[in-house]
Enzyme design. Structure first.
Site, PDB file in Angstrom:
ATOM      1  N   ASP A 250      -1.665   2.246  -8.072  1.00 22.71           N
ATOM      2  CA  ASP A 250      -1.413   1.470  -6.630  1.00 22.71           C
ATOM      3  C   ASP A 250      -0.072   2.122  -6.030  1.00 22.71           C
ATOM      4  OD1 ASP A 250      -2.867  -0.287  -8.339  1.00 22.71           O
ATOM      5  OD2 ASP A 250      -1.038  -0.949  -9.758  1.00 22.71           O
TER       6      ASP A 250
ATOM      7  N   ASP B  89      -9.572  -8.720 -11.906  1.00 20.16           N
ATOM      8  CA  ASP B  89      -8.185  -9.415 -12.320  1.00 20.16           C
ATOM      9  C   ASP B  89      -8.393 -10.457 -13.270  1.00 20.16           C
ATOM     10  OD1 ASP B  89      -7.627  -6.546 -10.444  1.00 20.16           O
ATOM     11  OD2 ASP B  89      -7.045  -8.209  -9.053  1.00 20.16           O
TER      12      ASP B  89
END
EC number: 4.3.2.10
Length: 257
Positions: free
Chosen positions: A130, A11
């Site tokens: 997600d 990330d």
């Protein structure tokens, strides 16, 4: 049988690799290139870079670090974050990425999946999802998860979106199980198994890896094609060479380091 893939996830925020718990409270984990080189040397099969600030801030991914990574590593890597149009994807691929992944932009504009597949081929197009289990027991999709203050709950059922994304041209699905993210208690086998039953393209599990057995379980029980992890790799709790040896002992085919 194709080899199962082990995929470190990096990330990226403001040019650094960070990691949170359930998509919150991110801490700095190190330099993008240093970590990418480490994973290359350790035998990672692929890398995924998420520019987690791009979509919530309404900007595209920063091409400069994509170019830096591409110059230095020789394993496939995928880039996600703020890829909301074909030309942005073209620039990311031109900078050296092998695949692009879209998540929130695809929810806002589903036809983008088809446009990308037509422009670059389905093999380049990954759809990230997600997902979180809600009070009624249904898994539903979240949008803009890179910024907790901008995350949106959608009425869209995760399993329905998996089917639709494939119909539109997704060549791979990465299912990020938010309830499991960063807590190291194992992948969400129940959700991933249901996704596997509907997924005709490669399926990658994300969220929950805490020990080597968790990887074996997700390959054996959910039959995923790849397992993505972040914190256990970044921290050194699990090293990829040892993990691959463990998986071979469990009769799971993986590529040599």
């Amino acid at each position: 049988m194709l080899s199962r893939r082990l995929i470190p996830c990096l990330d990226v925020r403001d040019g650094r690799v960070v990691k949170g718990v359930k998509f919150r409270d991110h801490v700095d984990m190190g330099d993008i290139v240093e970590l990418a080189l480490r994973y290359r040397d350790h035998g990672a099969d692929e890398l995924v870079f998420y520019d987690i600030g791009a979509s919530p801030r309404g900007r595209s991914v920063d091409y400069r670090w994509v170019e830096r990574v591409a110059r230095l590593i020789d394993i496939p890597f995928c880039v996600a974050g703020g890829i909301g149009q074909v030309e942005t994807a073209r620039a990311v691929l031109h900078a050296g990425a092998d695949k692009i992944s879209i998540n929130s932009p695809a929810l806002r504009q589903p036809a983008l999946i088809s446009a990308l597949a037509e422009a670059f081929g389905v093999q380049c197009v990954v759809v990230g999802i997600d997902s979180i289990r809600e009070a009624d027991g249904q898994w539903r999709v979240r949008c803009n998860t890179g910024d907790p203050d901008k995350t949106q709950a959608l009425p869209l059922r995760t399993l329905d979106w998996i089917v639709e994304a494939q119909r539109l041209g997704a060549g791979e699905i990465v299912l990020n199980c938010m309830d499991s993210d960063g807590v190291r208690c194992g992948y969400d086998i129940a959700q991933l198994s249901q996704a596997r039953a509907l997924c005709q393209v490669p399926l990658v599990a994300s969220g929950g890896a805490g020990n080597m057995q968790h990887f074996a379980d997700v390959f054996h029980k959910a039959d995923v094609d790849g397992a993505l992890a972040a914190s256990v790799f970044h921290s050194g709790a699990i090293l990829i060479p040892g993990l691959k040896q463990f998986l071979r002992e469990q009769q799971i085919e993986v590529r040599d380091v």
